[in-house]
Write an enzyme that holds these catalytic residues in place. Structure first.
Site, mmCIF file in Angstrom:
data_model
loop_
_atom_site.group_PDB
_atom_site.id
_atom_site.type_symbol
_atom_site.label_atom_id
_atom_site.label_comp_id
_atom_site.label_asym_id
_atom_site.label_seq_id
_atom_site.Cartn_x
_atom_site.Cartn_y
_atom_site.Cartn_z
ATOM 1 N N ASP A 199 3.109 23.721 -1.764
ATOM 2 C CA ASP A 199 4.484 23.696 -2.286
ATOM 3 C C ASP A 199 5.188 22.379 -1.964
ATOM 4 O O ASP A 199 6.384 22.345 -1.707
ATOM 5 C CB ASP A 199 5.286 24.879 -1.745
ATOM 6 C CG ASP A 199 5.361 24.913 -0.215
ATOM 7 O OD1 ASP A 199 4.643 24.132 0.434
ATOM 8 O OD2 ASP A 199 6.136 25.729 0.321
ATOM 9 N N SER A 209 0.834 -1.198 0.000
ATOM 10 C CA SER A 209 0.000 0.000 0.000
ATOM 11 C C SER A 209 0.878 1.261 0.000
ATOM 12 O O SER A 209 1.694 1.442 -0.911
ATOM 13 C CB SER A 209 -0.959 -0.040 1.187
ATOM 14 O OG SER A 209 -1.912 0.999 1.123
ATOM 15 N N HIS A 238 -7.528 -5.105 -1.235
ATOM 16 C CA HIS A 238 -6.363 -4.325 -0.827
ATOM 17 C C HIS A 238 -5.508 -5.032 0.218
ATOM 18 O O HIS A 238 -4.294 -4.847 0.266
ATOM 19 C CB HIS A 238 -6.820 -2.963 -0.304
ATOM 20 C CG HIS A 238 -5.698 -2.007 -0.073
ATOM 21 N ND1 HIS A 238 -4.979 -1.426 -1.103
ATOM 22 C CD2 HIS A 238 -5.145 -1.540 1.075
ATOM 23 C CE1 HIS A 238 -4.049 -0.649 -0.601
ATOM 24 N NE2 HIS A 238 -4.124 -0.690 0.709
#
Length: 433
Positions: A356, A148, A409
């Site tokens: 940013d 993951s 998953h």
């Protein structure tokens, strides 16, 4: 890369294996190696008869989850120990590695200082820690396994320190290499909706029951054992069960405990509320909630991507018919309702608006990759979208991809021996097994 400062902790022997503790001092900011340091913990697991086997480092899911604490080797760990000694790394900020939570973060100062500190806890810093640790252990290039978010870390490692890698295994962790987090949630909400449909097709009686619970929670105050109110949209967080092969049935068993008759009428049972509390609280992994969307950030603010895309869709509201559970999406109101997150609300907002973020991947390096890589992509994964995973796989030269609908998953946890053996076979023999 400078080596981390290293000291050994305790060593314990259990049956045929050694468990050795390692502590490392690494720079908070690897661009400023002479500056502030933090502590990183890792646990080595090795066979008594192979104490010098080659290393494999495990990057667990998250962000914000500590490494496994194995009671005995099983699953992928049992299979890996046939060829390797394993380093279970508590990624910075988790477990014993300078942990971050609402108790420790105020030590950094005001909320802006806290946000600045948290900016050093993403995949790029985690893999820089690992490479500094490799030097400290005098290791040759080593193998890594990323599950993951650990797969995101593996791709960062391949981008910035490929010389430190012998081979790479990735399970359910081929996240997008570029673009805004919105693309992730547009894809995964679609898969989560389909997984809801699959669940309610299996247990049709649970659809009216889930609607009833959500409506009850909008009208009646029900308190979790930790003292806060359980809201209808927090109830939707039980969709975390839908990411697993067998855990989907666990959700059914949980819901059947929901109501009990009381002198005041039907109320949610203490047993149900206790189980729900352990699932919807981020007390054990607050870093996950704060940094989850930031783990995709590159040059843009996430701006609560999951919540915005859910509103854009309109079918994941708590009062929607049919009712739908959400998945691992982090919503801003969690920081209103979860006592473990409430003190982190302001810093979480700063993280959500940070625009940013530096790049997490080097696309050119990945396009010219020379390190052997094998990875899985699960067709029905509700957290790491199959389509996005395939795009990423194509961007990494030489990556061998195993696509399967056999797992969800949590495949590595559900059937780790087979999955690890299959990926190892792809690298060693060019075929599974």
């Amino acid at each position: 890369m400078n080596p981390a400062q290293h000291r050994l902790g305790q060593t314990h022997s259990r049956e045929e294996h050694l468990y050795r503790e390692h502590w490392f001092s690494v720079p908070l900011d690897h661009q400023k190696p002479e500056g502030e340091t933090i502590e990183v913990f890792a646990r080595e697991v090795s066979r008594h008869d192979a104490p010098e086997a080659p290393w494999i480092v495990y990057f667990q899911g998250g962000p914000g989850h500590r490494a496994d604490r194995p009671l005995a080797p099983s699953g992928w760990l049992k299979e890996a120990l046939k060829d390797y000694r394993v380093l279970l790394l508590d990624q910075r900020g988790t477990g014993l590695s300078s942990p971050i939570n609402q108790q420790t973060l105020p030590l950094r100062g005001d909320t802006q200082q806290q946000a600045n500190y948290l900016s050093f806890f993403r995949a790029d810093s985690i893999v820089a820690d690992a490479e500094a640790i490799r030097f400290a252990l005098n290791s040759e290039p080593w193998s890594i396994l990323g599950q993951s978010f650990g797969g995101f870390c593996s791709l960062s490692y391949l981008s910035f320190y490929p010389e430190g890698l012998r081979e790479v295994f990735i399970t359910a962790g081929l996240g997008p290499l570029q673009g805004h987090p919105d693309q992730v949630y547009r894809a995964t909400y679609q898969r989560t909706a389909a997984r809801n449909d699959e669940y309610f097709e299996r247990y049709p009686e649970d659809q009216p029951l889930a609607q009833r619970i959500a409506q009850h929670l909008s009208q009646v105050i029900e308190l979790l054992p930790t003292g806060e109110r359980l809201s209808a949209h927090r109830f939707q967080m039980l969709g975390s069960f839908l990411g697993g092969n067998s855990r989907i049935d666990g959700l059914h068993y949980l819901l059947e405990d929901a109501f009990v008759e009381t002198p005041a009428g039907l109320r949610l049972s203490d047993a149900f509320l206790a189980q729900v509390s352990s699932i919807v609280s981020y007390a054990q992994n607050p870093l996950y909630a704060v940094l989850h969307e930031a783990c995709y950030g590159q040059g843009a603010a996430s701006n609560w991507s999951a919540a915005r895309i859910a509103a854009e869709r309109g079918d994941f509201a708590p009062d929607s018919i049919p009712f739908r559970f959400t998945g691992e999406a982090i919503m801003p109101w969690y920081f209103d309702e979860d006592p473990a997150l409430q003190p982190l609300q302001e810093v979480a907002e700063l993280i959500a608006q940070k625009d940013d973020w530096p790049d997490l991947y080097d696309l050119d390096q990945l396009a010219h990759n020379q390190v052997p890589v094998a990875a899985t992509a699960y067709f029905d994964d509700i957290y790491v979208d199959h389509g996005l995973a395939v795009q990423t796989a194509r961007a990494v030269q030489g990556l061998q991809l195993w696509e399967t609908g056999e797992y969800h998953h949590d495949g590595l946890r559900a059937d780790g021996e087979k999955i690890f053996a299959t990926l190892r076979g792809l690298l060693r023999n060019g075929s599974p097994g």
